[in-house]
Design a protein around this motif. Sequence first.
Motif, PDB file in Angstrom:
ATOM      1  N   ALA A  22       0.818  -1.218   0.000  1.00 54.08           N
ATOM      2  CA  ALA A  22       0.000   0.000   0.000  1.00 54.08           C
ATOM      3  C   ALA A  22       0.849   1.265   0.000  1.00 54.08           C
ATOM      4  CB  ALA A  22      -0.948  -0.001   1.194  1.00 54.08           C
ATOM      5  N   ALA A  25       2.416   1.410  -3.828  1.00 50.09           N
ATOM      6  CA  ALA A  25       1.522   1.287  -4.989  1.00 50.09           C
ATOM      7  C   ALA A  25       0.926   2.638  -5.346  1.00 50.09           C
ATOM      8  CB  ALA A  25       0.407   0.284  -4.692  1.00 50.09           C
ATOM      9  N   ALA A  27      -2.333   4.645  -7.750  1.00 50.04           N
ATOM     10  CA  ALA A  27      -3.791   4.610  -7.792  1.00 50.04           C
ATOM     11  C   ALA A  27      -4.329   3.319  -8.392  1.00 50.04           C
ATOM     12  CB  ALA A  27      -4.308   5.808  -8.584  1.00 50.04           C
ATOM     13  N   LYS A  28      -3.598   2.745  -9.349  1.00 50.86           N
ATOM     14  CA  LYS A  28      -4.076   1.526 -10.011  1.00 50.86           C
ATOM     15  C   LYS A  28      -3.265   0.298  -9.646  1.00 50.86           C
ATOM     16  CE  LYS A  28      -6.076   3.919 -13.930  1.00 50.86           C
ATOM     17  NZ  LYS A  28      -6.081   4.062 -15.382  1.00 50.86           N
ATOM     18  N   GLY A  29      -2.039   0.485  -9.161  1.00 53.14           N
ATOM     19  CA  GLY A  29      -1.227  -0.675  -8.829  1.00 53.14           C
ATOM     20  C   GLY A  29       0.245  -0.349  -8.746  1.00 53.14           C
ATOM     21  N   LEU A  30       1.068  -1.304  -9.169  1.00 56.10           N
ATOM     22  CA  LEU A  30       2.512  -1.187  -9.007  1.00 56.10           C
ATOM     23  C   LEU A  30       3.232  -2.030 -10.051  1.00 56.10           C
ATOM     24  CD1 LEU A  30       4.927  -0.284  -7.094  1.00 56.10           C
ATOM     25  CD2 LEU A  30       4.578  -2.475  -5.933  1.00 56.10           C
ATOM     26  N   GLY A  62      -0.700   5.563 -12.970  1.00 58.09           N
ATOM     27  CA  GLY A  62      -1.189   4.917 -11.754  1.00 58.09           C
ATOM     28  C   GLY A  62      -0.448   3.667 -11.349  1.00 58.09           C
ATOM     29  N   PHE A  63       0.659   3.357 -12.035  1.00 52.04           N
ATOM     30  CA  PHE A  63       1.462   2.168 -11.749  1.00 52.04           C
ATOM     31  C   PHE A  63       2.923   2.558 -11.521  1.00 52.04           C
ATOM     32  CE2 PHE A  63      -2.105   0.333 -14.072  1.00 52.04           C
ATOM     33  CZ  PHE A  63      -2.339  -0.866 -13.414  1.00 52.04           C
ATOM     34  N   ARG A 127      -3.808  -2.669  -7.435  1.00 54.01           N
ATOM     35  CA  ARG A 127      -3.725  -2.019  -6.124  1.00 54.01           C
ATOM     36  C   ARG A 127      -4.011  -3.009  -4.987  1.00 54.01           C
ATOM     37  NH1 ARG A 127      -1.898   1.954  -3.429  1.00 54.01           N
ATOM     38  NH2 ARG A 127      -3.130   2.759  -1.741  1.00 54.01           N
ATOM     39  N   ASP A 128      -4.891  -3.991  -5.227  1.00 47.33           N
ATOM     40  CA  ASP A 128      -5.218  -4.979  -4.197  1.00 47.33           C
ATOM     41  C   ASP A 128      -4.211  -6.122  -4.132  1.00 47.33           C
ATOM     42  OD1 ASP A 128      -5.794  -6.573  -6.394  1.00 47.33           O
ATOM     43  OD2 ASP A 128      -7.874  -6.944  -5.829  1.00 47.33           O
TER      44      ASP A 128
END
Length: 155
Positions: A22, A25, A27-30, A62-63, A127-128
Motif C-alpha cells: 500500500a 503502490a 492509484a491503479k497498482g505497481l 497509476g502504476f 492495487r489490491d
Amino acid sequence: MLGSKAPALSVRDAAGQPTNLASVAGAKGLVLVFTRSAKWCLYCQNQLIGLKEAEAELGRRGFPIAAVSYDPPAVLAGFAKARAIPYPLLSDEGPKTIDAFGLRDPAYAPGHYAHGVPHPAILILARDGTVLAKDGYRTRPTNEAILEAVGRLGG
C-alpha cells in the motif's frame, strides 16, 4: 500466479523502514521489479538506471515502479543517491519476499555472496495485490514493453 494475490511484501526501504504494498503502490497498482543486486550486477544496475526513463509515465498512469533486491538498505541508498533513482529500492535481506514469490535463484549455496538473489522478474500488480502480468527472467523487457503492458491493463 497470474490472477492470484501476490504474497505480502516483507521488505524495508533504503532508509531501513518496513514497507508494504500500500505504501508504494499507485492509484491503479505497481510495477514490481525483482533485481539481483544494485551492488554487483551490472545488468541490474543498468536496468534500474534505465527504468528512470519510464518512471514518471508509469506513475502518471497509476502504476509506479518499486524494485526489490536482497541488498541491504545501505547499499540501495548509496546506489539510489549516486544514480539519482527516483523510485523506491526495497531491501529483502531475508529473503522472505523473494522466496514468497518463488523467485530465489537456487544456483547459489549458503555462504556464496549471491545466496538469496532472485531471478530477475517484473510483475504488474493491481492495487489490491492481484498479479496482472509477469515477465520472466530470461529477457529483461524494455521500458516500452512495460508501458505497453500497463496500457493494456488500463494504465
